[in-house]
Design a protein around this motif. Structure first.
Motif, PDB file in Angstrom:
ATOM      1  N   GLY A   1       0.790  -1.228   0.000  1.00  0.00           N
ATOM      2  CA  GLY A   1       0.000   0.000   0.000  1.00  0.00           C
ATOM      3  C   GLY A   1       0.819   1.274   0.000  1.00  0.00           C
ATOM      4  O   GLY A   1       2.058   1.260   0.009  1.00  0.00           O
ATOM      5  N   LYS A   2       0.107   2.400  -0.002  1.00  0.00           N
ATOM      6  CA  LYS A   2       0.730   3.721   0.091  1.00  0.00           C
ATOM      7  C   LYS A   2       1.279   3.869   1.508  1.00  0.00           C
ATOM      8  O   LYS A   2       0.588   3.547   2.467  1.00  0.00           O
ATOM      9  N   PRO A   3       2.515   4.322   1.658  1.00  0.00           N
ATOM     10  CA  PRO A   3       3.098   4.407   3.006  1.00  0.00           C
ATOM     11  C   PRO A   3       2.365   5.394   3.911  1.00  0.00           C
ATOM     12  O   PRO A   3       2.100   6.520   3.504  1.00  0.00           O
ATOM     13  N   LEU A   4       2.051   4.955   5.112  1.00  0.00           N
ATOM     14  CA  LEU A   4       1.381   5.816   6.097  1.00  0.00           C
ATOM     15  C   LEU A   4       2.311   6.919   6.555  1.00  0.00           C
ATOM     16  O   LEU A   4       3.451   6.675   6.931  1.00  0.00           O
ATOM     17  N   LYS A   5       1.790   8.142   6.504  1.00  0.00           N
ATOM     18  CA  LYS A   5       2.534   9.322   6.985  1.00  0.00           C
ATOM     19  C   LYS A   5       1.588  10.115   7.873  1.00  0.00           C
ATOM     20  O   LYS A   5       0.379   9.945   7.797  1.00  0.00           O
ATOM     21  N   GLN A   6       2.152  11.000   8.684  1.00  0.00           N
ATOM     22  CA  GLN A   6       1.335  11.812   9.590  1.00  0.00           C
ATOM     23  C   GLN A   6       0.255  12.589   8.817  1.00  0.00           C
ATOM     24  O   GLN A   6      -0.875  12.696   9.273  1.00  0.00           O
ATOM     25  N   ALA A   7       0.613  13.107   7.643  1.00  0.00           N
ATOM     26  CA  ALA A   7      -0.348  13.893   6.860  1.00  0.00           C
ATOM     27  C   ALA A   7      -1.537  13.033   6.416  1.00  0.00           C
ATOM     28  O   ALA A   7      -2.666  13.522   6.310  1.00  0.00           O
ATOM     29  N   MET A   8      -1.275  11.743   6.164  1.00  0.00           N
ATOM     30  CA  MET A   8      -2.351  10.832   5.771  1.00  0.00           C
ATOM     31  C   MET A   8      -3.271  10.562   6.959  1.00  0.00           C
ATOM     32  O   MET A   8      -4.500  10.570   6.832  1.00  0.00           O
ATOM     33  N   ALA A   9      -2.672  10.354   8.138  1.00  0.00           N
ATOM     34  CA  ALA A   9      -3.473  10.155   9.354  1.00  0.00           C
ATOM     35  C   ALA A   9      -4.352  11.382   9.597  1.00  0.00           C
ATOM     36  O   ALA A   9      -5.540  11.264   9.936  1.00  0.00           O
ATOM     37  N   LYS A  10      -3.779  12.568   9.383  1.00  0.00           N
ATOM     38  CA  LYS A  10      -4.527  13.815   9.587  1.00  0.00           C
ATOM     39  C   LYS A  10      -5.683  13.933   8.614  1.00  0.00           C
ATOM     40  O   LYS A  10      -6.805  14.291   8.990  1.00  0.00           O
ATOM     41  N   GLU A  11      -5.415  13.594   7.347  1.00  0.00           N
ATOM     42  CA  GLU A  11      -6.464  13.671   6.323  1.00  0.00           C
ATOM     43  C   GLU A  11      -7.616  12.730   6.687  1.00  0.00           C
ATOM     44  O   GLU A  11      -8.791  13.099   6.603  1.00  0.00           O
ATOM     45  N   LEU A  12      -7.281  11.511   7.115  1.00  0.00           N
ATOM     46  CA  LEU A  12      -8.324  10.549   7.484  1.00  0.00           C
ATOM     47  C   LEU A  12      -9.081  11.029   8.727  1.00  0.00           C
ATOM     48  O   LEU A  12     -10.312  10.932   8.788  1.00  0.00           O
ATOM     49  N   ALA A  13      -8.359  11.579   9.714  1.00  0.00           N
ATOM     50  CA  ALA A  13      -9.011  12.087  10.929  1.00  0.00           C
ATOM     51  C   ALA A  13      -9.977  13.228  10.584  1.00  0.00           C
ATOM     52  O   ALA A  13     -11.049  13.348  11.167  1.00  0.00           O
ATOM     53  N   ASP A  14      -9.595  14.053   9.611  1.00  0.00           N
ATOM     54  CA  ASP A  14     -10.417  15.215   9.244  1.00  0.00           C
ATOM     55  C   ASP A  14     -11.614  14.847   8.369  1.00  0.00           C
ATOM     56  O   ASP A  14     -12.667  15.468   8.464  1.00  0.00           O
ATOM     57  N   GLU A  15     -11.439  13.855   7.475  1.00  0.00           N
ATOM     58  CA  GLU A  15     -12.437  13.626   6.424  1.00  0.00           C
ATOM     59  C   GLU A  15     -13.372  12.455   6.663  1.00  0.00           C
ATOM     60  O   GLU A  15     -14.468  12.423   6.102  1.00  0.00           O
ATOM     61  N   VAL A  16     -12.926  11.475   7.442  1.00  0.00           N
ATOM     62  CA  VAL A  16     -13.655  10.200   7.445  1.00  0.00           C
ATOM     63  C   VAL A  16     -14.653  10.114   8.590  1.00  0.00           C
ATOM     64  O   VAL A  16     -14.355  10.462   9.724  1.00  0.00           O
ATOM     65  N   LYS A  17     -15.856   9.634   8.253  1.00  0.00           N
ATOM     66  CA  LYS A  17     -16.872   9.379   9.282  1.00  0.00           C
ATOM     67  C   LYS A  17     -16.928   7.883   9.593  1.00  0.00           C
ATOM     68  O   LYS A  17     -17.142   7.486  10.725  1.00  0.00           O
ATOM     69  N   HIS A  18     -16.783   7.075   8.546  1.00  0.00           N
ATOM     70  CA  HIS A  18     -16.846   5.615   8.713  1.00  0.00           C
ATOM     71  C   HIS A  18     -15.617   4.983   8.058  1.00  0.00           C
ATOM     72  O   HIS A  18     -15.451   5.068   6.839  1.00  0.00           O
ATOM     73  N   LEU A  19     -14.777   4.386   8.895  1.00  0.00           N
ATOM     74  CA  LEU A  19     -13.531   3.794   8.421  1.00  0.00           C
ATOM     75  C   LEU A  19     -13.621   2.282   8.595  1.00  0.00           C
ATOM     76  O   LEU A  19     -13.896   1.790   9.689  1.00  0.00           O
TER      77      LEU A  19
END
Ligand code: ADE
Length: 237
Positions: free
Chosen positions: A96-114
């Protein structure tokens, strides 16, 4: 946020979300985390979740049927295009795409159901990736025996960034990676321990000096361990 984890080892997750910031976020109602056994969604009489690879080769491959059934049950559809806005289905694999802090932030900001699908190291039927996954994420360049530890890492990195999860709203701003650098060294009492002294600058109350010292230490540590963060992957400054 709602998080659903799909795994063939549900017991693996026993107490992992019951400590510290994740526990507090759950108790505060910021996140609800459910763990599902993929085997529960298998309909054949042996409840098979994996099978031998077409074309030959080692190991077993995670079968599509129980995973599609699980997603239909949990998300309501196995049509990626029909997922509600704010729904992301993440497949955890070393490809997969490597997890980075910016990706965690994007998911925290945008996602309702993960929804997190834990792959097996031998492989996952590619149709799961094609039809169900909105994202394929790796937590680093090493191979785990399964996606379970990766799902825990990803969950932790996201949940602690949900508004209200950290004690003080600023604590995520000053930490490693948010600034593009590693964090500076921290000290607490005693000022001298077994002959090791806390740097004088931290004891004298001069905040401008302290800031300068911290910036410099962070820069030095980043240079030493993670020069790629400073120069970029292609060597540019
Ligand atoms: N499964 C096995 N290895 C993995 C990794 N590095 N990241 C995410 N999922 C994995």
């Amino acid at each position: 946020m709602r998080i659903d984890v799909l795994t063939i080892f549900p017991e693996f997750f026993g107490q992992v979300f019951e400590f510290g910031i994740i526990r507090r976020a759950k108790l505060a109602g910021l996140v609800k985390i459910n763990v599902h056994d993929i085997r529960e969604f298998a309909t054949d009489k042996h409840r098979m979740v994996d099978d031998r690879p077409f074309g030959g080769g080692d190991g077993m491959v995670l079968k599509p049927e129980p995973v599609f059934a699980a997603i239909e049950n949990i998300v309501g559809t196995s049509e990626k295009a029909a997922y509600e806005a704010g729904t992301r289905v993440v497949l955890l694999t070393p490809q997969g795409k490597p997890l980075k802090q910016a990706m965690a932030k994007e998911l925290a900001d945008e996602v309702k159901h993960l929804v997190l699908i834990c792959g097996r190291y031998e492989g996952v039927d590619e149709r799961i990736n094609q039809a169900l996954a909105t994202d394929e994420i790796s937590i680093g360049d090493y191979v785990l025996s399964g996606g379970e530890p990766a799902a825990i890492v990803l969950t932790d990195s996201i949940v602690r960034l949900l508004p209200g999860a950290l004690g003080s709203e600023t604590s995520a701003v000053n930490e490693s990676f948010t600034s593009g650098m590693l964090d500076y060294p921290h000290y607490t009492r005693p000022a001298e321990f077994r002959g090791m002294k806390v740097p004088d600058v931290l004891l004298n109350g001069n905040h401008a000096e302290i800031e300068k010292w911290r910036r410099n230490e962070a820069l030095e540590k980043t240079r030493r361990y993670r020069n790629d963060l400073l120069v970029g992957e292609n060597g540019e400054m």
